[in-house]
Design a protein around this motif. Sequence first.
Motif, short mmCIF file in Angstrom:
data_model
loop_
_atom_site.label_atom_id
_atom_site.label_comp_id
_atom_site.label_asym_id
_atom_site.label_seq_id
_atom_site.Cartn_x
_atom_site.Cartn_y
_atom_site.Cartn_z
N VAL A 397 0.83 -1.20 0.00
CA VAL A 397 0.00 0.00 0.00
C VAL A 397 0.87 1.26 0.00
N THR A 398 1.82 1.32 0.91
CA THR A 398 2.71 2.49 1.00
C THR A 398 3.56 2.63 -0.26
N ALA A 399 4.09 1.51 -0.74
CA ALA A 399 4.93 1.53 -1.95
C ALA A 399 4.13 2.02 -3.16
N ALA A 400 2.88 1.56 -3.29
CA ALA A 400 2.04 1.97 -4.41
C ALA A 400 1.74 3.47 -4.34
N PHE A 401 1.53 3.99 -3.14
CA PHE A 401 1.27 5.42 -2.99
C PHE A 401 2.50 6.25 -3.34
N LEU A 402 3.66 5.87 -2.82
CA LEU A 402 4.88 6.64 -3.05
C LEU A 402 5.31 6.61 -4.51
N SER A 403 5.00 5.53 -5.20
CA SER A 403 5.39 5.44 -6.61
C SER A 403 4.25 5.91 -7.51
N GLY A 404 3.15 5.19 -7.53
CA GLY A 404 2.07 5.51 -8.45
C GLY A 404 1.16 6.65 -8.02
N GLY A 405 0.80 6.71 -6.75
CA GLY A 405 -0.14 7.73 -6.27
C GLY A 405 0.40 9.13 -6.43
N LEU A 406 1.60 9.37 -5.91
CA LEU A 406 2.19 10.70 -6.00
C LEU A 406 2.51 11.09 -7.44
N ALA A 407 2.94 10.11 -8.24
CA ALA A 407 3.26 10.40 -9.64
C ALA A 407 2.01 10.82 -10.41
N THR A 408 0.88 10.17 -10.14
CA THR A 408 -0.37 10.51 -10.82
C THR A 408 -0.80 11.94 -10.47
N ILE A 409 -0.72 12.28 -9.19
CA ILE A 409 -1.08 13.64 -8.77
C ILE A 409 -0.12 14.65 -9.39
N ALA A 410 1.16 14.34 -9.40
CA ALA A 410 2.16 15.24 -9.98
C ALA A 410 1.90 15.48 -11.47
N SER A 411 1.46 14.43 -12.17
CA SER A 411 1.20 14.58 -13.61
C SER A 411 0.10 15.60 -13.87
N GLY A 412 -0.90 15.63 -12.98
CA GLY A 412 -1.97 16.60 -13.12
C GLY A 412 -1.46 18.03 -12.97
N PHE A 413 -0.64 18.27 -11.96
CA PHE A 413 -0.09 19.61 -11.75
C PHE A 413 0.85 20.02 -12.87
N LEU A 414 1.62 19.07 -13.41
CA LEU A 414 2.55 19.38 -14.49
C LEU A 414 1.82 19.87 -15.75
N MET A 415 0.61 19.39 -15.96
CA MET A 415 -0.15 19.82 -17.14
C MET A 415 -0.41 21.31 -17.14
N PHE A 416 -0.47 21.93 -15.96
CA PHE A 416 -0.72 23.36 -15.90
C PHE A 416 0.48 24.17 -16.40
N GLY A 417 1.63 23.52 -16.59
CA GLY A 417 2.79 24.20 -17.13
C GLY A 417 2.82 24.21 -18.65
N THR A 418 1.88 23.53 -19.30
CA THR A 418 1.85 23.47 -20.76
C THR A 418 1.11 24.68 -21.33
N ARG A 419 1.21 24.85 -22.63
CA ARG A 419 0.50 25.94 -23.30
C ARG A 419 -1.00 25.67 -23.28
N ASP A 420 -1.80 26.69 -23.04
CA ASP A 420 -3.25 26.52 -23.01
C ASP A 420 -3.81 26.75 -24.41
N VAL A 421 -3.58 25.77 -25.29
CA VAL A 421 -4.02 25.86 -26.68
C VAL A 421 -5.41 25.26 -26.82
N LYS A 422 -6.32 26.05 -27.38
CA LYS A 422 -7.70 25.56 -27.52
C LYS A 422 -8.08 25.31 -28.98
N ASP A 423 -7.25 25.71 -29.93
CA ASP A 423 -7.48 25.37 -31.33
C ASP A 423 -6.14 25.37 -32.05
N PRO A 424 -6.04 24.67 -33.19
CA PRO A 424 -4.75 24.53 -33.89
C PRO A 424 -4.11 25.85 -34.28
N HIS A 425 -4.91 26.90 -34.51
CA HIS A 425 -4.36 28.20 -34.92
C HIS A 425 -3.42 28.75 -33.86
#
Length: 440
Positions: A397-425
């Motif tokens: 349980v602890t190993a799954a949280f430290l590896s997969g759980g935290l990484a999944t949450i981090a991936s969500g926050f990292l997306m906010f660093g990308t460009r906010d593109v809403k159309d190809p133009h």
Amino acid sequence: MTNKTLVYSSIVCFLAWVFSVYDYTLFGTLLPPIAEDLGWSTSYATFIVTLINVGIFFVALSVGPLLDRFGRKPSLVITTVGAALSSGLTALAPGAFAAAYMTVVRTFSGLGYAEQAVNATYLNEMYGNRRNRGFIYSLVQGGWPIGVLLGAALTAVLFSSGLIGWRGMFIVATFPAIVISILALKLRESPKWQAMRAARTLETQGRREEAVEFAREYDIDLSHSEESTFKQLFEPDIRRHTIFISLAMFMNWIGIQVFAVLGTTIITEGKGVAFTNAVLVLIVSNAASYIGYLCHGFVGDRIGRRLTIAGGWLISGVAYTLMLFGPDSQAFVFTMYTVGLFFIIGPYAALLFFMGESFPTRVRGTGASLVNAMGPLGAIAGSGLLSLFTGAGLGVVTAAFLSGGLATIASGFLMFGTRDVKDPHQAEVVSQDSTAARVR
């Protein structure tokens, strides 16, 4: 671009993706009987899979320049043929030197895995600015759970019943992929890429100003086009976006490896759920993840794909955390696991399309392929981190949280660093002024 052309293109891309996924995931599904037949121990078989994932990374990465230099249609044909070769050659594995043979042959499955980057690039340009383009694409990207379920179903019907062996399972995948490759030959090339090729032709003729004007007419950015496509990805105009979206993909695949690929281990050893019930959870959850594709594709068209992806992955990370540290009742585990899978897999319908529309045409294929190639690396890291933590004496349980759980949450926050593109133009206009300045 007629509706008939778009429907045909979507169907071919969907079928190509389904059978690419079938081949890509079948090796893992049948690894125990393959290892037994070839005389591999469990640890040795796992080592071979790790080597294969490294090969897949480089093969998937190579598809990007192919997309941007030679076209979207040829790349689609090549990746589909690659999936067919991967299946057919796997079935012919010899008894001698099987490990080296499998490592090389299964690397070709990286072409099948890269199919989703090809689809994202090609269909993004084919759909143009259609209002529901993200939802339409989600129907194509939904081929992932269908391919997984197809492999599981055929394994149960054909392999488990003894009708055919593991080699026959790979032969089954070969012939549909060949047929789809033939169908792909009739696809129409992306008009956007055709315009890009024409602009490059003008450049090679020394008609730079004319090339820039022509490209601008078709809403294409030509800045840095004389450089390699990989180098262009790290030029100042899109460097931040390239880094953040690549890291987000990498971190999210750590979570996918821990909770989706190794899900039965987490559920049985960590939460005490019986193996038969754990398999049932995986089947139902994967079926639910298809609905997740459609939902995130629809929502992405309304509120923007970046926010949809980030929100989904954050919810997934929280759901998996609650599953790990919450009650051990099967009902609770079942619910939280399904919610987690819904929100970690579903956003990929938005993510793949976002990859296509957030990079300029000149590097769209390379950008999508680079981000897509982060998946196998994340999978390796996910398995490695889980093994590291459990080997250090931590509970599952602890190993799954430290590896997969935290990484999944981090991936969500990292997306906010990308460009906010809403159309190809929006992907093209970043460097238009700098391009004009370079011409002057």
